[in-house]
Design a protein around this motif. Structure first.
Motif, PDB file in Angstrom:
ATOM      1  N   CYS A   1       8.213   0.042 -11.072  1.00 51.10           N
ATOM      2  CA  CYS A   1       7.923  -1.278 -10.504  1.00 51.10           C
ATOM      3  C   CYS A   1       9.183  -1.886  -9.893  1.00 51.10           C
ATOM      4  N   ALA A   2      10.325  -1.706 -10.556  1.00 53.29           N
ATOM      5  CA  ALA A   2      11.582  -2.254 -10.032  1.00 53.29           C
ATOM      6  C   ALA A   2      11.966  -1.581  -8.715  1.00 53.29           C
ATOM      7  N   ILE A   3      11.778  -0.259  -8.644  1.00 56.36           N
ATOM      8  CA  ILE A   3      12.067   0.450  -7.389  1.00 56.36           C
ATOM      9  C   ILE A   3      11.073   0.019  -6.315  1.00 56.36           C
ATOM     10  N   GLY A   4       9.794  -0.080  -6.699  1.00 53.15           N
ATOM     11  CA  GLY A   4       8.773  -0.527  -5.749  1.00 53.15           C
ATOM     12  C   GLY A   4       9.061  -1.916  -5.213  1.00 53.15           C
ATOM     13  N   ARG A   5       9.504  -2.812  -6.101  1.00 52.41           N
ATOM     14  CA  ARG A   5       9.841  -4.186  -5.671  1.00 52.41           C
ATOM     15  C   ARG A   5      10.963  -4.162  -4.635  1.00 52.41           C
ATOM     16  N   ALA A   6      11.973  -3.297  -4.864  1.00 49.68           N
ATOM     17  CA  ALA A   6      13.080  -3.201  -3.907  1.00 49.68           C
ATOM     18  C   ALA A   6      12.603  -2.656  -2.563  1.00 49.68           C
ATOM     19  N   LEU A   7      11.657  -1.713  -2.591  1.00 46.65           N
ATOM     20  CA  LEU A   7      11.162  -1.124  -1.343  1.00 46.65           C
ATOM     21  C   LEU A   7      10.336  -2.114  -0.523  1.00 46.65           C
ATOM     22  N   MET A   8       9.845  -3.176  -1.157  1.00 48.44           N
ATOM     23  CA  MET A   8       9.013  -4.153  -0.449  1.00 48.44           C
ATOM     24  C   MET A   8       9.766  -4.895   0.648  1.00 48.44           C
ATOM     25  N   SER A   9      11.099  -4.925   0.557  1.00 46.19           N
ATOM     26  CA  SER A   9      11.877  -5.625   1.585  1.00 46.19           C
ATOM     27  C   SER A   9      12.129  -4.743   2.810  1.00 46.19           C
ATOM     28  N   GLY A  10      11.653  -3.478   2.761  1.00 49.98           N
ATOM     29  CA  GLY A  10      11.891  -2.569   3.888  1.00 49.98           C
ATOM     30  C   GLY A  10      13.355  -2.247   4.066  1.00 49.98           C
ATOM     31  N   PRO A  11      14.040  -1.835   2.985  1.00 55.22           N
ATOM     32  CA  PRO A  11      15.503  -1.679   3.077  1.00 55.22           C
ATOM     33  C   PRO A  11      15.930  -0.485   3.919  1.00 55.22           C
ATOM     34  N   ARG A  12      17.185  -0.574   4.391  1.00 58.59           N
ATOM     35  CA  ARG A  12      17.835   0.570   5.043  1.00 58.59           C
ATOM     36  C   ARG A  12      18.684   1.331   4.035  1.00 58.59           C
ATOM     37  N   ILE A  13      19.112   0.645   2.964  1.00 54.71           N
ATOM     38  CA  ILE A  13      19.847   1.311   1.880  1.00 54.71           C
ATOM     39  C   ILE A  13      19.354   0.754   0.552  1.00 54.71           C
TER      40      ILE A  13
ATOM     41  N   ASP B   1       0.829  -1.205   0.000  1.00 47.74           N
ATOM     42  CA  ASP B   1       0.000   0.000   0.000  1.00 47.74           C
ATOM     43  C   ASP B   1       0.867   1.259   0.000  1.00 47.74           C
ATOM     44  N   HIS B   2       2.009   1.197   0.684  1.00 49.97           N
ATOM     45  CA  HIS B   2       2.934   2.340   0.699  1.00 49.97           C
ATOM     46  C   HIS B   2       3.514   2.561  -0.702  1.00 49.97           C
ATOM     47  N   VAL B   3       3.889   1.463  -1.370  1.00 52.62           N
ATOM     48  CA  VAL B   3       4.418   1.568  -2.739  1.00 52.62           C
ATOM     49  C   VAL B   3       3.353   2.132  -3.676  1.00 52.62           C
ATOM     50  N   TYR B   4       2.109   1.673  -3.533  1.00 50.43           N
ATOM     51  CA  TYR B   4       1.039   2.178  -4.388  1.00 50.43           C
ATOM     52  C   TYR B   4       0.743   3.656  -4.116  1.00 50.43           C
ATOM     53  N   ALA B   5       0.931   4.085  -2.864  1.00 47.38           N
ATOM     54  CA  ALA B   5       0.739   5.506  -2.550  1.00 47.38           C
ATOM     55  C   ALA B   5       1.842   6.341  -3.197  1.00 47.38           C
ATOM     56  N   MET B   6       3.056   5.777  -3.252  1.00 46.53           N
ATOM     57  CA  MET B   6       4.177   6.486  -3.865  1.00 46.53           C
ATOM     58  C   MET B   6       4.084   6.470  -5.392  1.00 46.53           C
ATOM     59  N   PHE B   7       3.580   5.353  -5.936  1.00 41.42           N
ATOM     60  CA  PHE B   7       3.474   5.175  -7.391  1.00 41.42           C
ATOM     61  C   PHE B   7       2.019   4.847  -7.761  1.00 41.42           C
ATOM     62  N   PRO B   8       1.139   5.840  -7.812  1.00 37.80           N
ATOM     63  CA  PRO B   8      -0.279   5.551  -8.106  1.00 37.80           C
ATOM     64  C   PRO B   8      -0.477   4.795  -9.423  1.00 37.80           C
ATOM     65  N   ARG B   9       0.423   5.007 -10.387  1.00 40.88           N
ATOM     66  CA  ARG B   9       0.261   4.321 -11.666  1.00 40.88           C
ATOM     67  C   ARG B   9       0.428   2.811 -11.507  1.00 40.88           C
ATOM     68  N   LEU B  10       1.273   2.403 -10.575  1.00 42.10           N
ATOM     69  CA  LEU B  10       1.433   0.960 -10.347  1.00 42.10           C
ATOM     70  C   LEU B  10       0.147   0.359  -9.794  1.00 42.10           C
ATOM     71  N   LYS B  11      -0.539   1.102  -8.939  1.00 43.10           N
ATOM     72  CA  LYS B  11      -1.806   0.589  -8.403  1.00 43.10           C
ATOM     73  C   LYS B  11      -2.814   0.408  -9.527  1.00 43.10           C
ATOM     74  N   GLU B  12      -2.869   1.380 -10.447  1.00 40.28           N
ATOM     75  CA  GLU B  12      -3.781   1.278 -11.591  1.00 40.28           C
ATOM     76  C   GLU B  12      -3.462   0.041 -12.434  1.00 40.28           C
ATOM     77  N   ARG B  13      -2.197  -0.322 -12.496  1.00 35.42           N
ATOM     78  CA  ARG B  13      -1.755  -1.409 -13.381  1.00 35.42           C
ATOM     79  C   ARG B  13      -1.361  -2.675 -12.605  1.00 35.42           C
ATOM     80  N   ARG B  14      -1.857  -2.808 -11.396  1.00 37.72           N
ATOM     81  CA  ARG B  14      -1.366  -3.894 -10.531  1.00 37.72           C
ATOM     82  C   ARG B  14      -1.636  -5.283 -11.098  1.00 37.72           C
ATOM     83  N   HIS B  15      -2.658  -5.431 -11.972  1.00 32.53           N
ATOM     84  CA  HIS B  15      -2.947  -6.751 -12.556  1.00 32.53           C
ATOM     85  C   HIS B  15      -2.366  -6.905 -13.960  1.00 32.53           C
TER      86      HIS B  15
END
Length: 240
Positions: free
Chosen positions: A148-160, A120-134
């Motif tokens: 999408c690639a940046i969003g995928r990386a953020l899913m792990s909750g990174p520190r860097i 949900d945080h990634v979709y808030a940052m990238f609304p277009r990804l939410k529109e295209r999630r399927h």
């Protein structure tokens, strides 16, 4: 917490087979900083990120993230430490949907429990990804795939977050959007290390940068100092 997630490289040599790509490279990224590594194609920038994320073993030198010795750890353990790598050319799974790609980014056990919250945080940052999630990731534009690639990386909750040539192959308008996103990400307090050929753009979003040429650090300094350096301007700004 100071220094707990400082990334520090010292005297790193690395390469592929008989080819040596890095010669004694050292750099430091403090928590909350955005740092760039800039330089021409073939300078060793991608190799540098691959060494940090464990995809290539260094031949010599030390790599530390906080108190951990990265060179001693297998690559698959690094996301659990808080290191996320967005590779060159994005490397999405083209036949998976946007949301399935995001789920891959949350594969670590610690991340799975927070999948919905981070999605949900990634979709808030990238609304277009939410529109295209399927939508299948391979059918999207280059700019959408980079999101999408940046969003995928953020899913792990990174520190860097390690970003490898995020502007590569994108139209100028999309390049600006990608760097605006980088500025937003670091505005949230995330530490960012970005390697780029697009020196003018990257110096607008980082605090400091290192210039890498033929596998060696040839200059380093604040973004403002490097942007004003006559030699850097001649080499990377067309002399303007």
């Amino acid at each position: 917490m100071s220094g707990a997630s400082t990334l520090e490289l010292s005297g790193v040599h690395a390469g592929y087979g008989d080819f040596q790509a890095l010669f004694g490279v050292g750099l430091r990224v403090e928590p909350g900083e955005a740092v760039g590594v800039v330089g021409p194609n073939g300078a060793g920038k991608t190799t540098l990120l691959r060494v940090i994320s464990g995809l290539i073993r260094p031949r010599a030198g030390t790599l530390r993230f906080g108190c951990r010795d990265l060179a001693a750890l297998p690559a698959h353990e690094l996301p659990g430490l808080g290191i996320a790598h967005v590779p060159e050319n994005r490397r999405l799974f083209p036949n998976l949907t946007v949301e399935e790609n995001l789920r891959v980014g949350a594969y670590a056990k610690s991340a799975r429990a927070r999948f919905a919250e981070r999605r949900d945080h990634v979709y808030a940052m990238f609304p277009r990804l939410k529109e295209r999630r399927h939508q299948l990731a391979g059918t999207m534009s280059g700019g959408e795939q980079q999101m999408c690639a940046i969003g995928r990386a953020l899913m792990s909750g990174p520190r860097i977050l390690l970003l490898d040539e995020p502007s590569a192959g994108l139209a100028p308008l999309v390049v600006k959007q990608v760097f605006d996103l980088v500025a937003r990400i670091r505005g949230e307090g995330l530490t960012v290390l970005i390697v780029e050929q697009n020196v003018a753009q990257v110096l607008r979003v980082v605090d400091r940068a290192y210039v890498l040429e033929t596998g060696r650090v040839s200059a380093e300094g604040t973004a403002a100092d490097l942007a004003a350096d006559p030699a850097i301007r001649r080499s990377y700004f067309g002399g303007h």
